[in-house]
Design an enzyme around this catalytic site. Sequence first.
Site, PDB file in Angstrom:
ATOM      1  CG  ASP A   1       4.088   6.115  -2.567  1.00 45.71           C
ATOM      2  OD1 ASP A   1       4.092   5.911  -3.790  1.00 45.71           O
ATOM      3  OD2 ASP A   1       4.488   7.171  -2.050  1.00 45.71           O
ATOM      4  CG  LEU A   2       0.541  -0.061  -3.060  1.00 43.93           C
ATOM      5  CD1 LEU A   2       1.218  -1.291  -3.624  1.00 43.93           C
ATOM      6  CD2 LEU A   2      -0.961  -0.173  -3.198  1.00 43.93           C
ATOM      7  CG  ASP A   3       0.968  -1.927   2.528  1.00 39.96           C
ATOM      8  OD1 ASP A   3      -0.139  -1.613   2.987  1.00 39.96           O
ATOM      9  OD2 ASP A   3       1.160  -2.944   1.840  1.00 39.96           O
ATOM     10  CD  GLU A   4       6.613   1.845   1.589  1.00 37.82           C
ATOM     11  OE1 GLU A   4       7.307   2.476   2.398  1.00 37.82           O
ATOM     12  OE2 GLU A   4       6.673   0.611   1.449  1.00 37.82           O
TER      13      GLU A   4
END
Length: 294
Positions: A224-227
Amino acid sequence: MSKYCLTVTCDTSRGIVAAISTFLAEHGCNITDCSQFDDMDTSQFFMRVGFASETGATLEELEAAFAPVVEKFGMQAAFHNEAEKMKVVIMVSRFGHCLNDLLYRVRIGALPIEVVAVISNHMDYQKAVVNADIPFHCIKVTKDNKPEAEAAIMKVVEDAEADLIVLARYMQILSDEMCEKMSGRIINIHHSFLPSFKGANPYKQAYARGVKLIGATSHYVTADLDEGPIIEQDIVRVTHAQSPADYVSLGRDVEAQVLARAVHAHAHHRVFLNGNKTVVVPASPSSYTSEKMG
């Protein structure tokens, strides 16, 4: 005396602390520091115990003897030798402030890691890395070669037997497969603006909105990338008198500090994954001490 630490995660239950402290005492170990946390929302227990073996017991001997305690409480437990440095691969693109800061901290002994390789999709920092006697690998990434490039990256990581990947402003998106394979072993840094100021030039967007705080977030990488689960964050105040360029400069300082603190916590086995969050216990005494001054 050999200095070790023990990390434990399990369902919360009565008697865990007593069982661990009794075990260590009976096996000739003196507890030097201890941190624990019961998460009442998830019913999970987390503990890190620093201790010294006064009888010369090895990690292998302690692990074998601890097995009944692990089985009784259904623990995930690991013993670590605090004298062993964690092997780390750093990945960087064209912003070198985080890379340079990490290399400096390693050089003075402020980070208990061994940088076994630096990977970049550009050649900008080859000389700085090679001059530090660290292998440098330039792996170009394009829309057409991403699977091959990522395979080459993983080969470097596996050949170096790295325990951790640090994305020091590496500007390429990693695949879901790589994030899954290295789950809990990739740390990233980004400016805290991303949730509110997405896309290009987040500092310029923040300036246009007149924000009074800018900052950075270091987290584990997920699909979730930057999550991903957050390890460390910090901020710096800005005023109406500062320019977008000031925001960038101040932001880079915060990014370097936050990433270094996150790597420090991970390398000292102070970070526990707790679902989508982390539990980060306090640093042991003297763990920030540097061996040198320059």
